[in-house]
Motif scaffolding. Structure first.
Motif, PDB file in Angstrom:
ATOM      1  N   GLU A  36       0.833  -1.207   0.000  1.00 25.19           N
ATOM      2  CA  GLU A  36       0.000   0.000   0.000  1.00 25.19           C
ATOM      3  C   GLU A  36       0.862   1.250   0.000  1.00 25.19           C
ATOM      4  OE1 GLU A  36      -4.280  -0.737   1.046  1.00 25.19           O
ATOM      5  OE2 GLU A  36      -3.273  -0.177   2.909  1.00 25.19           O
ATOM      6  N   CYS A  37       0.332   2.281  -0.617  1.00 29.65           N
ATOM      7  CA  CYS A  37       1.032   3.550  -0.722  1.00 29.65           C
ATOM      8  C   CYS A  37       0.030   4.680  -0.528  1.00 29.65           C
ATOM      9  CB  CYS A  37       1.691   3.650  -2.100  1.00 29.65           C
ATOM     10  SG  CYS A  37       2.477   5.225  -2.440  1.00 29.65           S
ATOM     11  N   VAL A  38       0.393   5.638   0.306  1.00 30.48           N
ATOM     12  CA  VAL A  38      -0.470   6.787   0.571  1.00 30.48           C
ATOM     13  C   VAL A  38       0.333   8.059   0.401  1.00 30.48           C
ATOM     14  CG1 VAL A  38      -1.905   7.954   2.287  1.00 30.48           C
ATOM     15  CG2 VAL A  38      -1.852   5.454   2.213  1.00 30.48           C
ATOM     16  N   GLN A  39      -0.260   9.036  -0.310  1.00 31.27           N
ATOM     17  CA  GLN A  39       0.394  10.341  -0.447  1.00 31.27           C
ATOM     18  C   GLN A  39      -0.524  11.424   0.094  1.00 31.27           C
ATOM     19  OE1 GLN A  39      -0.763  12.767  -2.927  1.00 31.27           O
ATOM     20  NE2 GLN A  39      -2.048  11.488  -4.249  1.00 31.27           N
ATOM     21  N   ASP A  40       0.113  12.466   0.658  1.00 38.16           N
ATOM     22  CA  ASP A  40      -0.676  13.510   1.307  1.00 38.16           C
ATOM     23  C   ASP A  40      -0.601  14.829   0.548  1.00 38.16           C
ATOM     24  OD1 ASP A  40       1.674  14.408   4.009  1.00 38.16           O
ATOM     25  OD2 ASP A  40       1.870  14.393   1.837  1.00 38.16           O
ATOM     26  N   MET A  41      -0.275  14.777  -0.747  1.00 34.12           N
ATOM     27  CA  MET A  41      -0.038  15.993  -1.514  1.00 34.12           C
ATOM     28  C   MET A  41      -1.157  16.301  -2.513  1.00 34.12           C
ATOM     29  SD  MET A  41       3.927  15.129  -2.160  1.00 34.12           S
ATOM     30  CE  MET A  41       3.546  13.394  -2.278  1.00 34.12           C
ATOM     31  N   ASP A  42      -2.231  15.497  -2.473  1.00 31.05           N
ATOM     32  CA  ASP A  42      -3.347  15.682  -3.409  1.00 31.05           C
ATOM     33  C   ASP A  42      -2.886  15.540  -4.867  1.00 31.05           C
ATOM     34  OD1 ASP A  42      -5.866  18.128  -4.292  1.00 31.05           O
ATOM     35  OD2 ASP A  42      -6.140  16.040  -3.659  1.00 31.05           O
ATOM     36  N   HIS A  43      -1.906  14.681  -5.096  1.00 31.22           N
ATOM     37  CA  HIS A  43      -1.395  14.473  -6.449  1.00 31.22           C
ATOM     38  C   HIS A  43      -2.335  13.618  -7.273  1.00 31.22           C
ATOM     39  CE1 HIS A  43       3.126  15.368  -5.502  1.00 31.22           C
ATOM     40  NE2 HIS A  43       2.378  16.451  -5.597  1.00 31.22           N
ATOM     41  N   GLU A  44      -2.429  13.954  -8.570  1.00 32.60           N
ATOM     42  CA  GLU A  44      -3.278  13.188  -9.474  1.00 32.60           C
ATOM     43  C   GLU A  44      -2.649  11.846  -9.834  1.00 32.60           C
ATOM     44  OE1 GLU A  44      -5.966  16.225  -9.445  1.00 32.60           O
ATOM     45  OE2 GLU A  44      -6.247  14.307 -10.470  1.00 32.60           O
ATOM     46  N   ASN A  45      -1.329  11.859 -10.023  1.00 33.52           N
ATOM     47  CA  ASN A  45      -0.646  10.706 -10.588  1.00 33.52           C
ATOM     48  C   ASN A  45       0.096   9.904  -9.523  1.00 33.52           C
ATOM     49  OD1 ASN A  45      -1.061  11.641 -13.445  1.00 33.52           O
ATOM     50  ND2 ASN A  45       0.129  13.348 -12.642  1.00 33.52           N
ATOM     51  N   MET A  46      -0.056   8.595  -9.623  1.00 33.83           N
ATOM     52  CA  MET A  46       0.691   7.720  -8.729  1.00 33.83           C
ATOM     53  C   MET A  46       1.264   6.572  -9.535  1.00 33.83           C
ATOM     54  SD  MET A  46      -1.530   7.762  -5.190  1.00 33.83           S
ATOM     55  CE  MET A  46      -0.163   7.167  -4.176  1.00 33.83           C
ATOM     56  N   PHE A  47       2.411   6.072  -9.064  1.00 33.36           N
ATOM     57  CA  PHE A  47       3.181   5.094  -9.833  1.00 33.36           C
ATOM     58  C   PHE A  47       3.675   3.974  -8.914  1.00 33.36           C
ATOM     59  CE2 PHE A  47       3.881   8.116 -13.347  1.00 33.36           C
ATOM     60  CZ  PHE A  47       3.679   9.327 -12.696  1.00 33.36           C
ATOM     61  N   TRP A  48       3.828   2.809  -9.497  1.00 29.21           N
ATOM     62  CA  TRP A  48       4.561   1.726  -8.848  1.00 29.21           C
ATOM     63  C   TRP A  48       5.712   1.295  -9.748  1.00 29.21           C
ATOM     64  CZ3 TRP A  48       4.842   0.065  -4.084  1.00 29.21           C
ATOM     65  CH2 TRP A  48       3.759   0.237  -3.218  1.00 29.21           C
ATOM     66  N   TYR A  49       6.919   1.318  -9.164  1.00 32.12           N
ATOM     67  CA  TYR A  49       8.124   0.867  -9.847  1.00 32.12           C
ATOM     68  C   TYR A  49       8.733  -0.297  -9.075  1.00 32.12           C
ATOM     69  CZ  TYR A  49       8.569   5.312 -12.480  1.00 32.12           C
ATOM     70  OH  TYR A  49       8.386   6.387 -13.315  1.00 32.12           O
ATOM     71  N   GLN A 109       9.745 -12.152  -8.279  1.00 34.19           N
ATOM     72  CA  GLN A 109       9.181 -10.882  -7.850  1.00 34.19           C
ATOM     73  C   GLN A 109       9.872 -10.348  -6.584  1.00 34.19           C
ATOM     74  OE1 GLN A 109       4.982 -12.197  -7.921  1.00 34.19           O
ATOM     75  NE2 GLN A 109       4.645 -10.663  -9.536  1.00 34.19           N
ATOM     76  N   THR A 110      10.883 -11.052  -6.143  1.00 29.92           N
ATOM     77  CA  THR A 110      11.733 -10.532  -5.068  1.00 29.92           C
ATOM     78  C   THR A 110      12.412  -9.268  -5.578  1.00 29.92           C
ATOM     79  OG1 THR A 110      12.123 -12.665  -4.020  1.00 29.92           O
ATOM     80  CG2 THR A 110      13.811 -10.970  -3.709  1.00 29.92           C
ATOM     81  N   SER A 111      12.179  -8.149  -4.899  1.00 24.07           N
ATOM     82  CA  SER A 111      12.663  -6.875  -5.418  1.00 24.07           C
ATOM     83  C   SER A 111      12.382  -5.767  -4.405  1.00 24.07           C
ATOM     84  CB  SER A 111      11.961  -6.545  -6.736  1.00 24.07           C
ATOM     85  OG  SER A 111      12.496  -5.382  -7.345  1.00 24.07           O
ATOM     86  N   MET A 112      12.878  -4.563  -4.736  1.00 27.23           N
ATOM     87  CA  MET A 112      12.497  -3.354  -4.022  1.00 27.23           C
ATOM     88  C   MET A 112      11.378  -2.696  -4.820  1.00 27.23           C
ATOM     89  SD  MET A 112      12.812  -1.070  -1.651  1.00 27.23           S
ATOM     90  CE  MET A 112      14.420  -1.015  -0.845  1.00 27.23           C
ATOM     91  N   TYR A 113      10.281  -2.395  -4.158  1.00 26.14           N
ATOM     92  CA  TYR A 113       9.142  -1.757  -4.811  1.00 26.14           C
ATOM     93  C   TYR A 113       9.032  -0.315  -4.317  1.00 26.14           C
ATOM     94  CZ  TYR A 113       7.924  -6.291  -6.586  1.00 26.14           C
ATOM     95  OH  TYR A 113       7.966  -7.490  -7.258  1.00 26.14           O
ATOM     96  N   LEU A 114       8.997   0.596  -5.278  1.00 20.93           N
ATOM     97  CA  LEU A 114       8.932   2.012  -4.968  1.00 20.93           C
ATOM     98  C   LEU A 114       7.635   2.601  -5.487  1.00 20.93           C
ATOM     99  CD1 LEU A 114      12.561   3.059  -5.953  1.00 20.93           C
ATOM    100  CD2 LEU A 114      11.616   3.125  -3.653  1.00 20.93           C
ATOM    101  N   CYS A 115       6.944   3.302  -4.612  1.00 21.42           N
ATOM    102  CA  CYS A 115       5.749   4.043  -4.985  1.00 21.42           C
ATOM    103  C   CYS A 115       6.148   5.507  -5.170  1.00 21.42           C
ATOM    104  CB  CYS A 115       4.702   3.913  -3.884  1.00 21.42           C
ATOM    105  SG  CYS A 115       3.224   4.906  -4.132  1.00 21.42           S
ATOM    106  N   ALA A 116       5.498   6.188  -6.099  1.00 24.72           N
ATOM    107  CA  ALA A 116       5.787   7.600  -6.313  1.00 24.72           C
ATOM    108  C   ALA A 116       4.509   8.325  -6.698  1.00 24.72           C
ATOM    109  CB  ALA A 116       6.842   7.780  -7.406  1.00 24.72           C
ATOM    110  N   SER A 117       4.527   9.635  -6.518  1.00 27.45           N
ATOM    111  CA  SER A 117       3.389  10.439  -6.961  1.00 27.45           C
ATOM    112  C   SER A 117       3.911  11.706  -7.628  1.00 27.45           C
ATOM    113  CB  SER A 117       2.468  10.787  -5.787  1.00 27.45           C
ATOM    114  OG  SER A 117       3.080  11.732  -4.931  1.00 27.45           O
ATOM    115  N   SER A 118       3.062  12.306  -8.461  1.00 26.50           N
ATOM    116  CA  SER A 118       3.414  13.575  -9.077  1.00 26.50           C
ATOM    117  C   SER A 118       2.161  14.395  -9.308  1.00 26.50           C
ATOM    118  CB  SER A 118       4.164  13.377 -10.402  1.00 26.50           C
ATOM    119  OG  SER A 118       3.286  12.960 -11.426  1.00 26.50           O
TER     120      SER A 118
END
Lengths: 109, 113
Positions: B22-35, B85-94
């Motif tokens: 799960e990923c939560v952002q507090d910036m009211d961003h429209e775009n979110m990503f999973w890498y 699928q062992t990996s580092m998962y990064l969530c991002a928003s913009s």
């Protein structure tokens, strides 16, 4: 295809200057980005170039040549805290970032 | 200060288990990503979302799904985890897709045994 190339690792001395190069090939071009990532941490945005030339931000500068598909990140007056990976990313025509594998910069005293 | 928070820093799962990141952002961003981030490879986009309930496949969507029921939350689901699928998962928003400035979470390191 789309591709971003940057050196895997570089070593520099505290107080010196280092230049990290990046060549890019993207489908369309909407800018070139540099991010910094300390070990175990999230990447953070450093700089953005969309026009040719040099953008300066304190000790860090970024350069772009669109005709050569080339960018570099210049770090001056290196400090130990600059030890990190530096990620180069090109933005394609769909506004998606294409990422290089990152350059690990090691700073020695 | 802008904040992207990922629910788990470290997870260990067994092959075949269902995994929720799960990923939560507090910036009211429209775009979110999973890498995902793997040694020697650039960040690879799994999915992104440009609005609530909207999703787009990235470069490596196979084996993953996503959910965005609320603007601030973007979940990555591995229906049946596999060792690759062992990996580092990064969530991002913009805020704007064309701006290119992504705000990343701290990452979730997933190990699948």
């Amino acid at each position: 295809g789309q591709n971003i190339d940057q050196p895997t690792e570089m070593t520099a001395t505290e107080g010196a200057i280092v230049q990290i190069n990046c060549t890019y090939q993207t489908s369309g071009f909407n800018g070139l980005f540099w991010y910094q990532q300390h070990a175990g941490e999230a990447p953070t945005f450093l700089s953005y170039n969309v026009l040719d030339g040099l953008e300066e931000k304190g000790r860090f500068s970024s350069f772009l040549s669109r005709s050569k598909g080339y960018s570099y990140l210049l770090l001056k007056e290196l400090q130990m805290k600059d030890s990190a990976s530096y990620l180069c990313a090109g933005m394609d025509s769909n506004y998606q970032l294409i990422w290089g594998a990152g350059t690990k910069l090691i700073i020695k005293p | 200060d802008v904040k992207v928070t990922q629910s788990s820093r470290y997870l260990v799962k067994r092959t075949g288990e269902k995994v929720f990141l799960e990923c939560v952002q507090d910036m009211d961003h429209e775009n979110m990503f999973w890498y995902r981030q793997d040694p020697g490879l650039g960040l690879r986009l799994i999915y992104f979302s440009y609005d609530v309930k909207m999703k787009e496949k990235g470069d490596i969507p196979e084996g993953y799904s996503v959910s965005r029921e609320k603007k601030e939350r973007f979940s990555l689901i591995l229906e049946s985890a596999s060792t690759n699928q062992t990996s580092m998962y990064l969530c991002a928003s913009s805020f704007r897709l064309e701006a290119g400035e992504l705000f990343f979470g701290e990452g979730s390191r997933l190990t699948v045994l």
